[in-house]
Design a protein around this motif. Structure first.
Motif, PDB file in Angstrom:
ATOM      1  N   SER A  32      31.038 -22.362  82.809  1.00  0.00           N
ATOM      2  CA  SER A  32      31.713 -21.240  82.171  1.00  0.00           C
ATOM      3  C   SER A  32      31.071 -19.911  82.558  1.00  0.00           C
ATOM      4  O   SER A  32      31.624 -18.859  82.289  1.00  0.00           O
ATOM      5  N   LEU A  33      29.887 -19.944  83.178  1.00  0.00           N
ATOM      6  CA  LEU A  33      29.217 -18.733  83.635  1.00  0.00           C
ATOM      7  C   LEU A  33      29.433 -18.591  85.133  1.00  0.00           C
ATOM      8  O   LEU A  33      29.220 -19.532  85.887  1.00  0.00           O
ATOM      9  N   LYS A  34      29.851 -17.405  85.552  1.00  0.00           N
ATOM     10  CA  LYS A  34      30.174 -17.165  86.956  1.00  0.00           C
ATOM     11  C   LYS A  34      29.340 -16.029  87.519  1.00  0.00           C
ATOM     12  O   LYS A  34      29.025 -15.070  86.817  1.00  0.00           O
ATOM     13  N   LYS A  35      29.035 -16.136  88.800  1.00  0.00           N
ATOM     14  CA  LYS A  35      28.369 -15.046  89.489  1.00  0.00           C
ATOM     15  C   LYS A  35      29.257 -13.813  89.388  1.00  0.00           C
ATOM     16  O   LYS A  35      30.461 -13.890  89.593  1.00  0.00           O
ATOM     17  N   GLY A  36      28.669 -12.675  89.046  1.00  0.00           N
ATOM     18  CA  GLY A  36      29.424 -11.436  88.905  1.00  0.00           C
ATOM     19  C   GLY A  36      29.928 -11.187  87.498  1.00  0.00           C
ATOM     20  O   GLY A  36      30.358 -10.083  87.172  1.00  0.00           O
ATOM     21  N   GLN A  37      29.876 -12.193  86.643  1.00  0.00           N
ATOM     22  CA  GLN A  37      30.305 -12.057  85.242  1.00  0.00           C
ATOM     23  C   GLN A  37      29.207 -11.349  84.441  1.00  0.00           C
ATOM     24  O   GLN A  37      28.022 -11.514  84.716  1.00  0.00           O
ATOM     25  N   VAL A  38      29.610 -10.553  83.471  1.00  0.00           N
ATOM     26  CA  VAL A  38      28.627  -9.936  82.579  1.00  0.00           C
ATOM     27  C   VAL A  38      27.954 -11.047  81.785  1.00  0.00           C
ATOM     28  O   VAL A  38      28.618 -11.919  81.213  1.00  0.00           O
ATOM     29  N   ALA A  39      26.646 -11.045  81.778  1.00  0.00           N
ATOM     30  CA  ALA A  39      25.882 -12.061  81.054  1.00  0.00           C
ATOM     31  C   ALA A  39      26.169 -11.938  79.561  1.00  0.00           C
ATOM     32  O   ALA A  39      26.163 -10.824  79.023  1.00  0.00           O
ATOM     33  N   PRO A  40      26.432 -13.049  78.886  1.00  0.00           N
ATOM     34  CA  PRO A  40      26.702 -12.991  77.440  1.00  0.00           C
ATOM     35  C   PRO A  40      25.527 -12.372  76.688  1.00  0.00           C
ATOM     36  O   PRO A  40      24.373 -12.753  76.890  1.00  0.00           O
ATOM     37  N   ASP A  41      25.836 -11.405  75.836  1.00  0.00           N
ATOM     38  CA  ASP A  41      24.799 -10.732  75.057  1.00  0.00           C
ATOM     39  C   ASP A  41      24.328 -11.645  73.933  1.00  0.00           C
ATOM     40  O   ASP A  41      25.052 -12.535  73.478  1.00  0.00           O
ATOM     41  N   PHE A  42      23.109 -11.433  73.493  1.00  0.00           N
ATOM     42  CA  PHE A  42      22.551 -12.163  72.359  1.00  0.00           C
ATOM     43  C   PHE A  42      21.473 -11.301  71.726  1.00  0.00           C
ATOM     44  O   PHE A  42      20.969 -10.357  72.339  1.00  0.00           O
ATOM     45  N   THR A  43      21.159 -11.608  70.494  1.00  0.00           N
ATOM     46  CA  THR A  43      20.048 -10.969  69.792  1.00  0.00           C
ATOM     47  C   THR A  43      19.185 -12.074  69.200  1.00  0.00           C
ATOM     48  O   THR A  43      19.688 -12.953  68.498  1.00  0.00           O
ATOM     49  N   LEU A  44      17.899 -12.042  69.540  1.00  0.00           N
ATOM     50  CA  LEU A  44      16.932 -13.012  69.035  1.00  0.00           C
ATOM     51  C   LEU A  44      15.713 -12.264  68.508  1.00  0.00           C
ATOM     52  O   LEU A  44      15.571 -11.063  68.733  1.00  0.00           O
ATOM     53  N   THR A  45      14.829 -12.987  67.865  1.00  0.00           N
ATOM     54  CA  THR A  45      13.620 -12.409  67.300  1.00  0.00           C
ATOM     55  C   THR A  45      12.399 -12.948  68.033  1.00  0.00           C
ATOM     56  O   THR A  45      12.375 -14.106  68.439  1.00  0.00           O
ATOM     57  N   THR A  46      11.383 -12.099  68.183  1.00  0.00           N
ATOM     58  CA  THR A  46      10.123 -12.523  68.800  1.00  0.00           C
ATOM     59  C   THR A  46       9.189 -13.059  67.716  1.00  0.00           C
ATOM     60  O   THR A  46       9.492 -12.975  66.524  1.00  0.00           O
ATOM     61  N   LEU A  47       8.042 -13.567  68.121  1.00  0.00           N
ATOM     62  CA  LEU A  47       7.057 -14.091  67.163  1.00  0.00           C
ATOM     63  C   LEU A  47       6.578 -13.032  66.171  1.00  0.00           C
ATOM     64  O   LEU A  47       6.289 -13.350  65.029  1.00  0.00           O
ATOM     65  N   ASN A  48       6.511 -11.788  66.610  1.00  0.00           N
ATOM     66  CA  ASN A  48       6.051 -10.730  65.703  1.00  0.00           C
ATOM     67  C   ASN A  48       7.190 -10.095  64.908  1.00  0.00           C
ATOM     68  O   ASN A  48       6.998  -9.088  64.243  1.00  0.00           O
ATOM     69  N   GLY A  49       8.393 -10.692  64.994  1.00  0.00           N
ATOM     70  CA  GLY A  49       9.509 -10.238  64.163  1.00  0.00           C
ATOM     71  C   GLY A  49      10.390  -9.170  64.757  1.00  0.00           C
ATOM     72  O   GLY A  49      11.335  -8.714  64.116  1.00  0.00           O
ATOM     73  N   ASP A  50      10.105  -8.751  65.999  1.00  0.00           N
ATOM     74  CA  ASP A  50      10.947  -7.747  66.649  1.00  0.00           C
ATOM     75  C   ASP A  50      12.279  -8.364  67.074  1.00  0.00           C
ATOM     76  O   ASP A  50      12.328  -9.490  67.562  1.00  0.00           O
ATOM     77  N   SER A  51      13.341  -7.602  66.913  1.00  0.00           N
ATOM     78  CA  SER A  51      14.672  -8.031  67.331  1.00  0.00           C
ATOM     79  C   SER A  51      14.890  -7.601  68.779  1.00  0.00           C
ATOM     80  O   SER A  51      14.603  -6.461  69.147  1.00  0.00           O
ATOM     81  N   VAL A  52      15.381  -8.536  69.603  1.00  0.00           N
ATOM     82  CA  VAL A  52      15.582  -8.285  71.023  1.00  0.00           C
ATOM     83  C   VAL A  52      17.020  -8.650  71.375  1.00  0.00           C
ATOM     84  O   VAL A  52      17.467  -9.758  71.091  1.00  0.00           O
ATOM     85  N   SER A  53      17.735  -7.704  72.004  1.00  0.00           N
ATOM     86  CA  SER A  53      19.091  -7.964  72.497  1.00  0.00           C
ATOM     87  C   SER A  53      19.086  -7.844  74.008  1.00  0.00           C
ATOM     88  O   SER A  53      18.448  -6.940  74.567  1.00  0.00           O
ATOM     89  N   LEU A  54      19.801  -8.724  74.680  1.00  0.00           N
ATOM     90  CA  LEU A  54      19.890  -8.651  76.132  1.00  0.00           C
ATOM     91  C   LEU A  54      20.459  -7.310  76.566  1.00  0.00           C
ATOM     92  O   LEU A  54      19.994  -6.708  77.539  1.00  0.00           O
ATOM     93  N   SER A  55      21.432  -6.804  75.834  1.00  0.00           N
ATOM     94  CA  SER A  55      22.078  -5.536  76.196  1.00  0.00           C
ATOM     95  C   SER A  55      21.111  -4.347  76.158  1.00  0.00           C
ATOM     96  O   SER A  55      21.386  -3.316  76.776  1.00  0.00           O
ATOM     97  N   ASP A  56      19.968  -4.491  75.501  1.00  0.00           N
ATOM     98  CA  ASP A  56      18.960  -3.426  75.473  1.00  0.00           C
ATOM     99  C   ASP A  56      18.395  -3.147  76.863  1.00  0.00           C
ATOM    100  O   ASP A  56      17.819  -2.082  77.091  1.00  0.00           O
ATOM    101  N   TYR A  57      18.546  -4.094  77.768  1.00  0.00           N
ATOM    102  CA  TYR A  57      17.919  -3.986  79.078  1.00  0.00           C
ATOM    103  C   TYR A  57      18.889  -3.592  80.184  1.00  0.00           C
ATOM    104  O   TYR A  57      18.530  -3.635  81.362  1.00  0.00           O
ATOM    105  N   LYS A  58      20.099  -3.187  79.819  1.00  0.00           N
ATOM    106  CA  LYS A  58      21.055  -2.713  80.828  1.00  0.00           C
ATOM    107  C   LYS A  58      20.421  -1.516  81.533  1.00  0.00           C
ATOM    108  O   LYS A  58      19.823  -0.654  80.909  1.00  0.00           O
TER     109      LYS A  58
END
Length: 189
Positions: free
Chosen positions: A49-75
């Motif tokens: 379902s993932l294709k080369k050239g496709q926008v990577a699905p965004d997600f938000t996860l938490t680190t061990l120290n409780g920080d929230s990280v979203s893939l879209s933050d790194y655009k």
């Protein structure tokens, strides 16, 4: 005494075969990389379902120290999106290479090493792993397993190389070394 030497000789032969197989596999991967085909076949297949050239699905996860990280933050930055677990021997082999690569290229390339927490051995083991390997890049925790499922991280380590626009350029199943990361990033817009 002779049986001991025969057993040791057999063990040495098995180790030699394993090392040869690993080296051959790594050479094949680098050759595929040089032909700019690494990852393409793994992404562009009918069951994926993932294709080369496709926008990577965004997600938000938490680190061990409780920080929230979203893939879209790194655009705007190239990203190595890696999926791993503490019990995985190839992941253990890959992490020093990732850390060295990050120290050399961290201003231009972000590493998000997503721990498959739902399949791992607990938060304490993850923290100890990060400490033991002196990891300084971001380690989000996939506690539900949802992100790993979306990114088809069945065999680990699995990594995706994302462009500055956040699109998928490569998918790599198995460990990478610094040279492979450099070549993959250089071939990524």
């Amino acid at each position: 005494m002779a049986k001991k030497w025969i057993a040791l000789g057999g063990l040495a032969i098995l180790i030699g075969i394993a090392l040869y197989s690993f080296a051959s596999q790594n050479a094949d991967t680098v050759e595929s990389l040089n032909n700019d085909q690494l990852g393409t076949d793994l992404i562009d297949n009918p069951g994926s379902s993932l294709k080369k050239g496709q926008v990577a699905p965004d997600f938000t996860l938490t680190t061990l120290n409780g920080d929230s990280v979203s893939l879209s933050d790194y655009k705007g930055k190239k990203v190595i999106l890696n999926f791993w677990a503490t019990w995985c021997p190839p992941c253990k082999a890959e992490m020093p290479h990732m850390q060295n690569f990050y120290e050399a290229y961290g201003e231009d390339v972000e590493i998000l090493a997503v721990n498959l927490t739902d399949k791992d051995n607990g938060i304490d083991k993850i923290q100890q792993f990060i400490t033991d390997y002196e990891l300084t890049f971001t380690v989000p925790l996939d506690e539900s397993g949802e992100v790993g499922t979306i990114y088809q991280a069945i065999t680990i380590p699995t990594s995706y190389i994302l462009t500055t626009e956040g699109t998928i350029q490569h998918k790599i199943v198995g460990p990478m070394d610094e040279r492979m990361m450099e070549q993959l990033i250089q071939s990524t817009p």
